[in-house]
Design a protein around this motif. Structure first.
Motif, PDB file in Angstrom:
ATOM      1  N   CYS A 113       0.859  -1.183   0.000  1.00 29.91           N
ATOM      2  CA  CYS A 113       0.000   0.000   0.000  1.00 29.91           C
ATOM      3  C   CYS A 113       0.892   1.228   0.000  1.00 29.91           C
ATOM      4  O   CYS A 113       2.091   1.144   0.246  1.00 29.91           O
TER       5      CYS A 113
ATOM      6  N   LEU B 186      -4.252   7.320   1.391  1.00 34.69           N
ATOM      7  CA  LEU B 186      -3.918   5.901   1.403  1.00 34.69           C
ATOM      8  C   LEU B 186      -4.481   5.280   0.135  1.00 34.69           C
ATOM      9  O   LEU B 186      -5.690   5.332  -0.108  1.00 34.69           O
TER      10      LEU B 186
ATOM     11  N   VAL C 223      -3.926  -0.325  -1.708  1.00 35.34           N
ATOM     12  CA  VAL C 223      -3.890  -1.425  -0.743  1.00 35.34           C
ATOM     13  C   VAL C 223      -4.251  -2.700  -1.509  1.00 35.34           C
ATOM     14  O   VAL C 223      -5.340  -2.814  -2.065  1.00 35.34           O
TER      15      VAL C 223
ATOM     16  N   ALA D 238      -3.932  -7.395   5.276  1.00 35.40           N
ATOM     17  CA  ALA D 238      -4.269  -5.995   4.978  1.00 35.40           C
ATOM     18  C   ALA D 238      -4.454  -5.205   6.268  1.00 35.40           C
ATOM     19  O   ALA D 238      -3.982  -4.071   6.376  1.00 35.40           O
TER      20      ALA D 238
ATOM     21  N   ILE E 278      -2.107  -1.994   7.147  1.00 37.98           N
ATOM     22  CA  ILE E 278      -2.656  -0.643   7.343  1.00 37.98           C
ATOM     23  C   ILE E 278      -2.389  -0.156   8.770  1.00 37.98           C
ATOM     24  O   ILE E 278      -2.030   1.007   8.976  1.00 37.98           O
TER      25      ILE E 278
ATOM     26  N   THR F 142      -8.641   8.181   2.598  1.00 40.08           N
ATOM     27  CA  THR F 142      -8.677   7.065   1.662  1.00 40.08           C
ATOM     28  C   THR F 142     -10.013   7.081   0.934  1.00 40.08           C
ATOM     29  O   THR F 142     -10.989   7.633   1.437  1.00 40.08           O
TER      30      THR F 142
ATOM     31  N   TYR G 199     -12.591  -0.701   6.861  1.00 42.58           N
ATOM     32  CA  TYR G 199     -11.851   0.519   7.181  1.00 42.58           C
ATOM     33  C   TYR G 199     -12.382   1.168   8.465  1.00 42.58           C
ATOM     34  O   TYR G 199     -11.601   1.704   9.251  1.00 42.58           O
TER      35      TYR G 199
END
Length: 141
Positions: A47, A58, A61, A73, A77, A95, A105
């Motif tokens: 990412c 961001l 990813v 992931a 992150i 993002t 997220y």
């Protein structure tokens, strides 16, 4: 063993090879901050934090398909946020998450964007939405 590291700018072509080999969208530029997750010496996820008009976005990813559903992931992150925020604690990270990843997220601490996006980010989001991408703007404070 999984390791996560910030790549030096001179190694940017390695992540672009990873993206290309996996048919992932986007390419890293030398001004991006690029993190990778490696299993042994193989890049299995990547990412980027991309500087956009004084803000950070961001992007890119991506976890190789054979390594998904293992929390990679999430670890990637979380590491990016922790390392970046230790150096720039006041910076907001934005993002544009695919709608189906909103809850993912959110669980990482990103919030749906109720604030007005900076003009350059708003322009990018508008362009992506015009390409029928199902995205939602989110931010991490």
């Amino acid at each position: 063993m999984l390791t996560i590291e910030l790549l030096p700018a001179v190694m940017t072509p390695l992540v672009n090879k990873f993206y290309a080999a996996n048919k992932a969208r986007g390419r890293a530029a030398k001004h991006d901050k690029v993190w990778v997750a490696k299993n042994s010496n193989e890049i299995i996820a990547a990412c980027r934090l991309q500087p956009v008009d004084g803000y950070w976005l961001l992007v890119g990813v991506y976890v190789a398909s054979q390594h998904r559903k293992q929390g990679i992931a999430k670890k990637l992150i979380e590491t990016v946020i922790a390392q970046f925020r230790s150096q720039q604690p006041q910076q907001i990270i934005y993002t544009f998450a695919y709608c189906h990843l909103h809850d993912f997220y959110s669980a990482l601490g990103f919030q749906s964007n109720s604030r007005v996006l900076p003009p350059e980010l708003a322009s990018r989001l508008s362009s992506y939405l015009g390409q029928n991408r199902q995205l939602v703007a989110m931010y991490y404070v």
